[in-house]
Design a protein around this motif. Structure first.
Motif, PDB file in Angstrom:
ATOM      1  N   LEU A 323     -14.059   4.160 -24.260  1.00  0.00           N
ATOM      2  CA  LEU A 323     -14.264   5.468 -23.457  1.00  0.00           C
ATOM      3  C   LEU A 323     -12.669   5.543 -23.174  1.00  0.00           C
ATOM      4  CD1 LEU A 323     -17.537   5.149 -21.704  1.00  0.00           C
ATOM      5  CD2 LEU A 323     -16.577   6.896 -23.098  1.00  0.00           C
ATOM      6  N   ARG A 324     -11.810   4.451 -22.805  1.00  0.00           N
ATOM      7  CA  ARG A 324     -10.597   4.480 -22.283  1.00  0.00           C
ATOM      8  C   ARG A 324      -9.730   4.925 -23.280  1.00  0.00           C
ATOM      9  NH1 ARG A 324      -9.121   0.325 -17.642  1.00  0.00           N
ATOM     10  NH2 ARG A 324     -11.203   0.146 -16.685  1.00  0.00           N
ATOM     11  N   TRP A 326     -10.349   6.602 -26.295  1.00  0.00           N
ATOM     12  CA  TRP A 326     -10.589   7.749 -27.085  1.00  0.00           C
ATOM     13  C   TRP A 326      -9.835   8.951 -26.549  1.00  0.00           C
ATOM     14  CZ3 TRP A 326     -13.234   6.682 -31.701  1.00  0.00           C
ATOM     15  CH2 TRP A 326     -13.241   7.914 -32.214  1.00  0.00           C
ATOM     16  N   PRO A 327      -9.297   9.865 -27.429  1.00  0.00           N
ATOM     17  CA  PRO A 327      -8.480  10.709 -27.096  1.00  0.00           C
ATOM     18  C   PRO A 327      -9.343  12.242 -26.451  1.00  0.00           C
ATOM     19  CG  PRO A 327      -8.108  10.438 -29.448  1.00  0.00           C
ATOM     20  CD  PRO A 327      -9.277   9.730 -29.096  1.00  0.00           C
ATOM     21  N   SER A 328      -8.915  13.053 -25.653  1.00  0.00           N
ATOM     22  CA  SER A 328      -9.707  13.888 -25.032  1.00  0.00           C
ATOM     23  C   SER A 328     -10.078  15.122 -25.940  1.00  0.00           C
ATOM     24  CB  SER A 328      -9.086  14.410 -23.725  1.00  0.00           C
ATOM     25  OG  SER A 328      -7.765  14.844 -24.097  1.00  0.00           O
ATOM     26  N   GLU A 341     -15.229  13.376 -26.563  1.00  0.00           N
ATOM     27  CA  GLU A 341     -14.679  12.501 -25.883  1.00  0.00           C
ATOM     28  C   GLU A 341     -15.212  11.377 -25.168  1.00  0.00           C
ATOM     29  OE1 GLU A 341     -15.133  15.426 -24.481  1.00  0.00           O
ATOM     30  OE2 GLU A 341     -15.408  14.999 -22.363  1.00  0.00           O
ATOM     31  N   LEU A 417       1.304   2.560 -18.085  1.00  0.00           N
ATOM     32  CA  LEU A 417      -0.194   2.875 -18.763  1.00  0.00           C
ATOM     33  C   LEU A 417      -0.310   3.489 -20.244  1.00  0.00           C
ATOM     34  CD1 LEU A 417      -2.805   1.847 -17.631  1.00  0.00           C
ATOM     35  CD2 LEU A 417      -2.818   4.024 -16.518  1.00  0.00           C
ATOM     36  N   ASN A 418       0.664   4.382 -20.326  1.00  0.00           N
ATOM     37  CA  ASN A 418       0.894   5.037 -21.341  1.00  0.00           C
ATOM     38  C   ASN A 418       1.029   4.345 -22.645  1.00  0.00           C
ATOM     39  OD1 ASN A 418       0.837   7.651 -22.663  1.00  0.00           O
ATOM     40  ND2 ASN A 418       2.758   7.700 -23.132  1.00  0.00           N
ATOM     41  N   LEU A 421      -1.879   2.261 -23.301  1.00  0.00           N
ATOM     42  CA  LEU A 421      -3.063   3.157 -24.268  1.00  0.00           C
ATOM     43  C   LEU A 421      -2.747   2.903 -25.424  1.00  0.00           C
ATOM     44  CD1 LEU A 421      -5.503   5.021 -23.422  1.00  0.00           C
ATOM     45  CD2 LEU A 421      -3.514   6.907 -23.770  1.00  0.00           C
ATOM     46  N   ARG A 425      -4.714   1.801 -28.808  1.00  0.00           N
ATOM     47  CA  ARG A 425      -5.207   2.640 -29.691  1.00  0.00           C
ATOM     48  C   ARG A 425      -4.583   2.031 -31.369  1.00  0.00           C
ATOM     49  NH1 ARG A 425      -4.010   8.461 -27.161  1.00  0.00           N
ATOM     50  NH2 ARG A 425      -5.773   8.776 -25.934  1.00  0.00           N
TER      51      ARG A 425
ATOM     52  N   GLN B 261      -8.546   5.951 -16.002  1.00  0.00           N
ATOM     53  CA  GLN B 261      -7.147   6.141 -15.748  1.00  0.00           C
ATOM     54  C   GLN B 261      -6.645   7.620 -16.244  1.00  0.00           C
ATOM     55  OE1 GLN B 261      -7.887   2.845 -17.370  1.00  0.00           O
ATOM     56  NE2 GLN B 261      -8.065   2.452 -15.153  1.00  0.00           N
ATOM     57  N   MET B 263      -5.556  11.232 -15.619  1.00  0.00           N
ATOM     58  CA  MET B 263      -4.513  11.673 -14.417  1.00  0.00           C
ATOM     59  C   MET B 263      -4.424  13.071 -14.298  1.00  0.00           C
ATOM     60  SD  MET B 263      -1.419   8.702 -14.793  1.00  0.00           S
ATOM     61  CE  MET B 263      -1.967   6.984 -14.922  1.00  0.00           C
ATOM     62  N   PHE B 274      -2.867  12.920 -18.691  1.00  0.00           N
ATOM     63  CA  PHE B 274      -3.055  11.584 -19.385  1.00  0.00           C
ATOM     64  C   PHE B 274      -4.366  11.081 -19.500  1.00  0.00           C
ATOM     65  CE2 PHE B 274      -3.122   7.062 -19.157  1.00  0.00           C
ATOM     66  CZ  PHE B 274      -2.301   6.679 -20.368  1.00  0.00           C
ATOM     67  N   GLY B 275      -4.809  10.190 -20.381  1.00  0.00           N
ATOM     68  CA  GLY B 275      -6.124   9.656 -20.268  1.00  0.00           C
ATOM     69  C   GLY B 275      -7.244  10.595 -20.937  1.00  0.00           C
ATOM     70  N   PRO B 276      -8.410  10.152 -21.082  1.00  0.00           N
ATOM     71  CA  PRO B 276      -9.457  10.838 -21.760  1.00  0.00           C
ATOM     72  C   PRO B 276     -10.049  12.034 -21.097  1.00  0.00           C
ATOM     73  CG  PRO B 276     -10.244   8.608 -20.757  1.00  0.00           C
ATOM     74  CD  PRO B 276      -8.995   8.943 -20.379  1.00  0.00           C
ATOM     75  N   ALA B 277      -9.804  12.451 -20.159  1.00  0.00           N
ATOM     76  CA  ALA B 277     -10.408  13.683 -19.532  1.00  0.00           C
ATOM     77  C   ALA B 277     -10.112  14.794 -20.345  1.00  0.00           C
ATOM     78  CB  ALA B 277     -10.104  13.614 -17.909  1.00  0.00           C
TER      79      ALA B 277
END
Lengths: 511, 313
Positions: A323-324, A326-328, A341, A417-418, A421, A425, B261, B263, B274-277
């Motif tokens: 979940l963390r 996976w792209p949005s 997502e 974090l980037n 991430l 991936r 995470q 943002m 940033f992140g999955p949202a």
């Protein structure tokens, strides 16, 4: 004096050669006819190999789960009714909490032995799921799932799913801040299912999140329904094992048509009962010395509060990691939304993984065209493709698991974090493709090793009178269990055909 | 070596010769092993007694666990050692019997099902059809009450929160937020008045209120009046999986969800940076009333929280 002895002797004679126990068994056999089957059961041979105890770890940690779990149900109250906490833990005094949370804290602090039982329960669960996974890996890499054991493989896979589900349900019951966040995420995952998601979510939760129904519902699932299914499937798992007999590694005197090892009674029973004790003991020691899930520090659940660096139990890690990273990608058109997502990493991905697991025996049979019965196990290096595929799958799962702590890693390594991430991936995608060829190559290399898989024996070097040194391989280790003897049938201590009618078996002591 | 073997006495079992090698214990020195196991059992028993005593005097949990765990561990290891070193070493063998039955038996079994069973159904097609149909209908109608009484239907409730025109913005303790309350750069979780103590309020209506330095702040086009005096309000429910977006990076002006995470840039309509949202956090339009209270102009214009099928905007 002789009279007394005589009556004693007469009584013993009347009981038969095996005394009271024998008499009771006779009575049982009159009614149930268990003598023959019981004897076969006691003579049943279990092959010896350290890896065969992995399943036992799972079984016995499940026993620990049931015993400690029953204890917990005596004190836990599955209710989301709000009460004011006035228990032994002073920092929470006066707070409005649910009864589920308050009773969980109370059973930890106010009930004698309660905290130990709770921690043992939690540790036993972590061990249970872990042992199932490792046991499954053993079964996979040694090819124990092949015909005739495909059904038992399927049952085992189902047990793993049920163990994970029940672990999550139980973890949610204390209604603390961390577990409540987990329930919130579970609700959102249900919502993400196209077409029926919101309906399913409302049915499971009895309305919109959070509602007041979810704790009682999780409770009955956790303590009754799922455990009943698990017990049923474990029974079936064991019954199939007894019926089909255990697999064994190839070796001296071992063929596809026999089983070599120790008899059920007394050798295997002593070892396995001892192992039950050891597993319980280790769980109790963990419960005593390793704190797990300190709910009083997290505080009660409040949907608008959150804790930093929240992680689920380890077996949910691969889902959280997926979940963390996976792209949005969300689909939105024609007035409808498909939350890819969430739906892909949390629903489709685990679905795909478990489908591969369930389908594997069939997939492999399709490729190998192997329809024979297999009771002898493979050495993993002899089946490089299967082994490589298994390692690739474990590599993917391992990377997803690591990805569930991106924030912790970013903090720990002082990188953005980037970066973490994108690293994860890349690693998740490449790890299986790197792991496969490397494993394949290692297997091939191992196959070429001379004498690989055979136990090495020492050479005895002697010097001849002429000064020449001669190395002769020693036969076997002196203390090597089960080596150096041809396997024999379990001795029939009193073979029926040689038994003399006059020989009662009573030892007459001369005085 | 020969000495060792002399020490090994086969486990005495009636009716068998003493030299029967498979009944020998596998330990080289059974007497020593027996003594070691006896010591383990004694330690185990002592710890069990200690556990009883600890329980009796209500000792700390770790003492309970240490004594109980230690007792089980020593008893278990002793028992395993007994089985491994002192019981007949074997190896013993057992034949596997083929699971499959003879061809005749299989045929008889299959015939019983296919021919006998098939015959019955073929002769009474109507009855068979009716029974099958009946069971099918039973399966379907049994699902209705089971599923339907578990919960209400969504009916669009996911589209709305309890914010409406004129709702007072209150903090967790129920105090109305006034325009001078927040220092620039600070953040508070707010609710529409009356819901701050409710489960629904905490889960659905939770909103973060941030005071930005710019008094006439416009987060996006068309939202010119939404952020009076630099107060911006966003739904606190993450659009990824619904966790509360509880962290505020003041320097970067990012709202961070601690779960996965994501943002969100508070300067720019909380667009995910940033992140999955996948979507921005919905913004709540605010106004300041005559008494200086912060109030909502309306509900959120889009459904809050994670995605779902019927989410139409």
């Amino acid at each position: 004096m002789t009279d007394v002895l005589n009556t004693k002797r007469a009584k013993q004679a009347a009981l038969g050669p095996y005394g009271r126990v024998g008499k009771s068994l006779d009575e049982l056999d009159d009614r149930l006819g268990i003598a023959k089957g019981g004897r076969t059961f006691l003579d049943k041979i279990f092959p010896d190999h350290w890896s065969f105890m992995l399943g036992e770890i799972a079984l016995y940690s499940f026993v620990v789960l049931m015993v400690t779990g029953v204890f917990l149900t005596l004190y836990y109250i599955p209710s989301q009714a709000i009460v004011t906490y006035h228990g032994g833990y002073l920092p929470l005094d006066g707070q409005k909490v649910t009864q589920a949370f308050s009773s969980s804290v109370d059973l930890s602090f106010a009930v004698r032995g309660g905290l130990l039982m709770r921690q043992m329960h939690h540790w036993a669960c972590d061990i249970f799921v872990g042992a199932i996974v490792v046991h499954m890996a053993r079964v996979f890499f040694t090819g124990a799932f092949r015909k005739p054991r495909e059904l038992n493989w399927t049952i085992g896979g189902t047990l793993l799913i049920l163990a994970i589900v029940n672990g999550f349900l139980g973890y949610s019951l204390p209604d603390d801040l961390v577990s409540g966040t987990g329930i919130r995420i579970a609700y959102s995952i249900i919502l993400s299912i196209p077409v029926v998601g919101s309906y399913l979510g409302f049915l499971v939760f009895g309305g919109n999140f959070p509602g007041t129904a979810i704790i009682p519902r999780f409770f009955i699932l956790h303590v009754l329904i799922v455990p009943l299914i698990i017990i049923g499937l474990v029974t079936a798992h064991m019954a199939l094992l007894l019926r089909q007999k255990h697999t064994q590694f190839p070796g001296e005197g071992r063929t596809e048509n026999n089983v070599v090892g120790s008899p059920m009674f007394p050798v295997f029973m002593a070892k396995t009962t001892g192992f039950l004790f050891v597993i319980s003991g280790i769980t109790a020691l963990l419960g005593a010395f390793a704190q797990v899930n300190p709910i009083w520090q997290f505080g009660p659940y409040d949907a608008s509060r959150i804790s930093y660096a929240v992680q689920p139990d380890w077996y949910m890690g691969f889902l959280d990691g997926a979940l963390r990273i996976w792209p949005s990608w969300s689909f939105h058109s024609f007035g409808f939304t498909i939350p890819w997502e969430v739906f892909i990493p949390a629903v489709l991905l685990p679905g795909l993984i478990f489908n591969i697991v369930f389908a594997w025996p069939a997939i492999e049979r399709r490729f190998t065209k192997d329809d024979a019965m297999h009771n002898l196990l493979d050495r993993p290096s002899d089946r490089p493709k299967r082994t490589a595929a298994g390692v690739a799958m474990l590599a993917l799962l391992g990377m997803l698991f690591i990805a569930s702590s991106t924030d912790v890693m970013a903090n720990f390594f002082h990188v953005s974090l980037n970066t973490v991430l994108w690293t994860m991936r890349v690693l998740c995608i490449t790890a299986p493709f790197v792991a496969y060829p490397i494993t394949y190559k290692i297997c091939k290399e191992l196959q070429a090793v001379k004498g690989g898989g055979k136990r090495k024996t020492p050479n005895v070097v002697t010097r001849t009178a002429e000064g020449e040194y001669v190395a002769t391989p020693a036969p076997v280790y002196v203390d090597d269990l089960h080596h150096g003897h041809e396997p024999t049938e379990v001795p029939k201590f009193f073979p029926a055909d040689t038994e003399e009618p006059g020989d009662s078996g009573v030892r007459v002591v001369e005085r | 070596m020969s000495e060792n073997q002399e020490i090994r006495t086969p486990v005495s079992v009636a009716g068998l010769e003493h030299e029967y090698p498979h009944l020998e214990p596998s330990a080289n020195n059974p007497q020593l092993v027996e003594r070691v196991i006896a010591v383990m059992f004694l330690i185990g028993i002592a710890l069990l007694v200690a556990f009883g005593a600890c329980y009796w005097i209500n000792a700390q949990p770790w003492k309970l666990g240490a004594t109980l765990g230690g007792a089980m561990f020593f008893l278990g290891v002793g028992l395993i050692a007994w089985g491994k070193y002192l019981m007949p070493r074997g190896p013993f063998v057992e034949e596997r019997h083929t699971l499959a039955n003879s061809e005749a038996d299989r045929d008889a079994f299959a015939a019983a099902i296919v021919e006998r069973g098939g015959d019955v159904v073929k002769r009474r097609k109507v009855l068979g059809g009716l029974l099958g149909g009946g069971l099918g209908i039973f399966g379907v109608v049994a699902m209705f009450p089971l599923l339907r009484s578990l919960g209400p239907l969504p009916k669009g409730t996911l589209d709305h929160t309890d914010w409406k025109n004129g709702s007072y913005v209150v903090d967790q303790s129920g105090r109305r937020v006034q325009v001078g309350d927040l220092a620039v750069g600070s953040i508070v979780t707010v609710f529409p008045e009356g819901t701050q103590d409710t489960d629904r309020g905490q889960a659905v209506d939770q909103t973060v209120l941030i005071r930005l330095s710019n008094e006439d702040f416009t987060t996006q086009k068309g939202r010119e009046t939404w952020a009076p005096k630099g107060y911006v309000a966003y739904s606190k429910v993450c659009t990824h999986l619904g966790c509360p977006v509880g962290l505020y990076e003041q320097q970067l002006q990012l709202l961070v969800c601690p779960c996965h995470q994501s943002m969100f840039n508070v300067n720019n309509g909380a667009i995910p940076q940033f992140g999955p949202a996948p979507r921005p956090l919905p913004q709540l339009p605010l106004y300041v009333d005559a008494d200086g209270n912060l109030r909502a102009q309306s509900d959120y214009h889009v459904p809050i929280g994670p995605g779902f099928w019927e989410r139409h905007v």
